[in-house]
Design a protein around this motif. Sequence first.
Motif, PDB file in Angstrom:
ATOM      1  N   VAL A  74       0.864  -1.179   0.000  1.00  0.00           N
ATOM      2  CA  VAL A  74       0.000   0.000   0.000  1.00  0.00           C
ATOM      3  C   VAL A  74       0.900   1.228   0.000  1.00  0.00           C
ATOM      4  N   ARG A  75       0.623   2.177  -0.887  1.00  0.00           N
ATOM      5  CA  ARG A  75       1.448   3.390  -0.945  1.00  0.00           C
ATOM      6  C   ARG A  75       0.968   4.380   0.112  1.00  0.00           C
ATOM      7  N   THR A  76       1.540   4.257   1.283  1.00  0.00           N
ATOM      8  CA  THR A  76       1.087   5.096   2.406  1.00  0.00           C
ATOM      9  C   THR A  76       1.471   6.565   2.219  1.00  0.00           C
ATOM     10  N   GLY A  77       2.347   6.839   1.275  1.00  0.00           N
ATOM     11  CA  GLY A  77       2.730   8.221   1.011  1.00  0.00           C
ATOM     12  C   GLY A  77       1.932   8.858  -0.122  1.00  0.00           C
ATOM     13  N   HIS A  78       1.077   8.083  -0.748  1.00  0.00           N
ATOM     14  CA  HIS A  78       0.259   8.588  -1.865  1.00  0.00           C
ATOM     15  C   HIS A  78      -0.638   9.725  -1.360  1.00  0.00           C
ATOM     16  N   GLY A 138      16.957  -4.517   2.364  1.00  0.00           N
ATOM     17  CA  GLY A 138      15.633  -4.753   2.938  1.00  0.00           C
ATOM     18  C   GLY A 138      15.178  -3.608   3.830  1.00  0.00           C
ATOM     19  N   GLU A 139      16.109  -3.075   4.605  1.00  0.00           N
ATOM     20  CA  GLU A 139      15.755  -1.945   5.462  1.00  0.00           C
ATOM     21  C   GLU A 139      15.457  -0.699   4.644  1.00  0.00           C
ATOM     22  N   TRP A 140      16.239  -0.486   3.608  1.00  0.00           N
ATOM     23  CA  TRP A 140      15.966   0.673   2.741  1.00  0.00           C
ATOM     24  C   TRP A 140      14.558   0.558   2.149  1.00  0.00           C
ATOM     25  N   LEU A 141      14.210  -0.647   1.730  1.00  0.00           N
ATOM     26  CA  LEU A 141      12.870  -0.830   1.176  1.00  0.00           C
ATOM     27  C   LEU A 141      11.806  -0.622   2.252  1.00  0.00           C
ATOM     28  N   THR A 142      12.054  -1.165   3.428  1.00  0.00           N
ATOM     29  CA  THR A 142      11.094  -1.012   4.517  1.00  0.00           C
ATOM     30  C   THR A 142      10.834   0.463   4.808  1.00  0.00           C
ATOM     31  N   SER A 143      11.900   1.254   4.852  1.00  0.00           N
ATOM     32  CA  SER A 143      11.748   2.685   5.112  1.00  0.00           C
ATOM     33  C   SER A 143      10.931   3.347   4.016  1.00  0.00           C
ATOM     34  N   THR A 144      11.154   2.896   2.802  1.00  0.00           N
ATOM     35  CA  THR A 144      10.477   3.511   1.664  1.00  0.00           C
ATOM     36  C   THR A 144       8.996   3.143   1.667  1.00  0.00           C
ATOM     37  N   ALA A 145       8.699   1.932   2.070  1.00  0.00           N
ATOM     38  CA  ALA A 145       7.290   1.509   2.146  1.00  0.00           C
ATOM     39  C   ALA A 145       6.600   2.190   3.327  1.00  0.00           C
ATOM     40  N   ASN A 146       7.336   2.484   4.376  1.00  0.00           N
ATOM     41  CA  ASN A 146       6.852   3.288   5.516  1.00  0.00           C
ATOM     42  C   ASN A 146       5.421   2.960   5.945  1.00  0.00           C
ATOM     43  N   THR A 147       5.213   1.720   6.320  1.00  0.00           N
ATOM     44  CA  THR A 147       3.880   1.372   6.817  1.00  0.00           C
ATOM     45  C   THR A 147       4.030   0.678   8.155  1.00  0.00           C
ATOM     46  N   ASN A 148       2.941   0.226   8.740  1.00  0.00           N
ATOM     47  CA  ASN A 148       3.076  -0.482  10.004  1.00  0.00           C
ATOM     48  C   ASN A 148       2.307  -1.786   9.997  1.00  0.00           C
ATOM     49  N   MET A 149       2.660  -2.639  10.962  1.00  0.00           N
ATOM     50  CA  MET A 149       2.222  -4.034  10.944  1.00  0.00           C
ATOM     51  C   MET A 149       0.840  -4.232  11.547  1.00  0.00           C
TER      52      MET A 149
END
Lengths: 610, 610
Positions: free
Chosen positions: A186-190, B208-219
């Motif tokens: 999900v693009r949470t920054g959209h 993986g961490e770089w991607l996680t930061s970019t996706a910036n969502t929560n569990m």
Amino acid sequence: MWEWDCPPHPPSSSSSSHPSSPKLPCNWFVKIVSGYDAWCGVAHGCTRKLGMKICGFLQKNNSLEERSRIVSSFKERAAKNLLSCDNSGGEARFSRTETDFSNLFARDLLPAKNGEEQTMQFLLEVVEILTNYVRKTFDRSTKVLDFHHPHQLLEGMEGFNLELSDQPESLEQILVDCRDTLKYGVRTGHPRFFNQLSTGLDIVGLAGEWLTSTANTNMFTYEIAPVFVLMEQLTLKKMREIVGWPVGEGDGIFSPGGAISNMYSVMIARYKFFPEVKTKGMAAAPRLILFTSEHYLTDERLFLQSHYSIKKASAALGFGTENLILLRTDERGRVIPADLEAKVIEAKQKGYVPMFVNATAGTTVYGAFDPINEIADICEKYNMWLHVDGAWGGGLLMSRKHRHKLNGVERANSVTWNPHKMMGVPLQCSAILVRERGLLQGCNSMSAGYLFQPDKQYDVTYDTGDKAIQCGRHVDIFKFWLMWKAKGTVGFEQHIDKCLDLSAYLYNKIKNREGYQMVFDGEPQHTNVCFWYFPPSLRGLPDGEERRERLHKVAPKIKALMMESGTTMVGYQPQGDKVNFFRMVISNHAATRSDIDFLIEEIERLGNDL
Amino acid sequence: MWEWDCPPHPPSSSSSSHPSSPKLPCNWFVKIVSGYDAWCGVAHGCTRKLGMKICGFLQKNNSLEERSRIVSSFKERAAKNLLSCDNSGGEARFSRTETDFSNLFARDLLPAKNGEEQTMQFLLEVVEILTNYVRKTFDRSTKVLDFHHPHQLLEGMEGFNLELSDQPESLEQILVDCRDTLKYGVRTGHPRFFNQLSTGLDIVGLAGEWLTSTANTNMFTYEIAPVFVLMEQLTLKKMREIVGWPVGEGDGIFSPGGAISNMYSVMIARYKFFPEVKTKGMAAAPRLILFTSEHYLTDERLFLQSHYSIKKASAALGFGTENLILLRTDERGRVIPADLEAKVIEAKQKGYVPMFVNATAGTTVYGAFDPINEIADICEKYNMWLHVDGAWGGGLLMSRKHRHKLNGVERANSVTWNPHKMMGVPLQCSAILVRERGLLQGCNSMSAGYLFQPDKQYDVTYDTGDKAIQCGRHVDIFKFWLMWKAKGTVGFEQHIDKCLDLSAYLYNKIKNREGYQMVFDGEPQHTNVCFWYFPPSLRGLPDGEERRERLHKVAPKIKALMMESGTTMVGYQPQGDKVNFFRMVISNHAATRSDIDFLIEEIERLGNDL
């Protein structure tokens, strides 16, 4: 600004050495080659060797004649290459002809011998994927999400297999997995993602997180995180100044989220009033009573209603949820101070000890701010700890226009403030601030000898391990510090003001619009706008059970359609006796009035025929 | 493999449009320009416009004549530019002539109008800084750290000012801040950093961490983290299988670290035996007793001795630290089961209720593994919860050669296992695994209505919010999942085996070496090697108080010298009546025998004259 570990030109003999050689005379050749290749040559779809030439000829040769020769050679090759590019012109997929990750594995990356070039190539490929995602995030023509059901993802989508195996996968597959992970997320920054309190994708914050991951250390001691430990200390002090504590006095720590921060506040309050509980347990204390808003028990996840962080703390810390008393609220969701006082008196009459009051600054659903000053009066009168949960609303302290909503916050004993919510800092970033210095350490330190450490060569009072309930602690400060540097206090203020302006725009747009009804009257205090949408088929119905029942199904249905079409996302939930309504929140600085307009159009498009 | 959102060639008209236009027909031109510019043009130090030309001419023009024209033009410009490059050839600093971040601010980045190019440029600059750091991390000729005292950093080092201000700083300053932050930090991935249990810099984990930061969502929910929620579920199941629970049955969750995971275990145990504590508080239970190793109360931070996570949990959760009973250990630091049984009987005789036993799999100092099977027998006999704290030692489960050290772990009721320690996963990554399904949710769920959610269009049993004591929860799973994919189970096994081989090498190297004495006899169970180094001046001294006192100062002194010279880092600490000794640990897959040799040489170089 650009620093090199080596002379600006390598010895000319390096032009014949292989770029992946571990003993290169300096780093920059590898940098150029891998950089060029990944970013330029790749984008061309032309061969990597050519890419290397184009970049390399500018650097590798010192004689003008040699350069001229290469420029000619380049010209020829480029022309040839263009033709080959033409040939693949009709394909949508770009073919990368030389970098073959299908034969490379994690074991070929650093620290593998000769692993440097592959490592840089691989990281650049990942960055390519990520920057592409960043670009799309801000592009309104892309979807917010591409929804699939759990069973669909578990079964495997077009080769995206979540199962782990014994044998390694190639780096090519790893890159595909990275793309797929983002694709099905999900693009949470959209700009049209309004579903959570934490939204947006701040570029500087993102850069800060990338750096944090790369530094990969923890906040335990100054020894292993000198810069981050100091940044945390200075930032917490600044936050306390903004709360209004004289010269930023007090203490604090960043924790893994608002629930943990709130848990800290309850623990510290207990330690202040009944320090013996630390050693003897709850048996050493009388029956202790905690208070919070009845509106507190709703949440982020919406409908599932389990934010409940004070309730979770009361269960975890051994108070028991029955000893958490819920306070009545007015129609706007604000605690009624008289109800607090009545319940305090009632508890005392039963022989219990009222100990802790949570005043919420920004409830999750209504965005309500409890009247802190009036609550503080009662806390002072009955000697109770006042905690302000500003996880969501704390950000308004940065705005001269809106900070009055937290008037009295300086009277709190502790404050939770999550920069990862209203201030747009990437997850996770939550602070617990404590007015009295020493409590945090007294409460959590397990070592009497802490203050006497003659061994270390540096001042160990900067170590934070004894203050935390955690041992290792993730570096959450850097992204926030970096954003603050980059935006300034004024930048955060503009962000807050802009989001609140947008929510006022939404409120004014729909308050009298046909088919809409506000859940509570008056302009929202925070960016939360709560409303019902009535499809035309419901508008003629008389008020009553049937209308309520049908209305209750409208928001879930529209939300499901939104997710399936992927155009926008907004939360809904019921509250008390109120049937499901939309809760709109805005914390993303990418959102504009046109996005608000779009949301309303989308609700009407999807809901018109319900 | 490379996908584009647009036809491979843009319309020829786009050649006249500015690349930063927000309405570009497609993304790839910007990609090329910004990519080229940052990685290739920049590296040249030639002008950005030229860089754009070199890359752009290959893409933007469809006619061959037009291309030829540009190739000629490029040739001229390139030749000119080379001369200007020559002029700056003698400088160590690279000058970037056109990208002027000093006039750009955070507000110029996305979502700013026309912000895309600047955003990409900025992120690429950051990546340049980070990849340079990655390179240096693995380069043994660089220092592990450049030590400064807190007051030095606070006073500001050569323009590195930690203070936050009201006004924004330029992106140029932000980039300088990023460089300085890394410069004054500690390279925890350096092959000679042995200071903590968590070391190393895994490239796939980093990605993986770089991607996680970019996706910036929560569990929190499947709704906003569909892929990550499923990855967590599958990975936890795999970990439970490895623990040895049939078909991976049970439950679990990733938490912000080992201390919180251990806290979960105590909470869940209490919920299992005294579920009414959740609602009524600790007053509803008898006096409950917890047990853990006396060796448990030492830690990561070394000397400050406050790992203490079970002790912290006993304080926080309302048991009281006095109700945590410490168990005697043998000379290798392993709990003596008979002591446990004696203390259980003693507690029962006092009328208390022994409830929880923590068996440590890998203590922080000695790396000792408690005898789980014998402890499990006692737990079964007296109906106590058995928790295995494998934060440090859990990784050995991945090794067929070493997993026998955790024999009996499958009999535990819960297990803490931190992939961010021995498995080299970037911080934070810690799992709590629970054998009985339902307890985690029963313990932490605050919403009776959880199981009945007809509203959502997806299966909400995948939502994890109700299991956690947190509300929002950081995505810690992705980097781990990605590393597992990339290395395979066998890759983790090789990593573990390699690290243990290295520690055996160290042990064998120093056990009979002059000037060394082992803190305990026999080959270490984990990678922990604990030893004293005696400088020549101490070797002749008779055993006695003077020798002890002088020896106590040796390790701190050598450590201080190590940090000042920046060549390596290793921890030290006292333990019980034992004076300060070195604790060597190895979890970094970049370390080799030569690094072990180096450590010993360095200890001798720095300690020879003490």
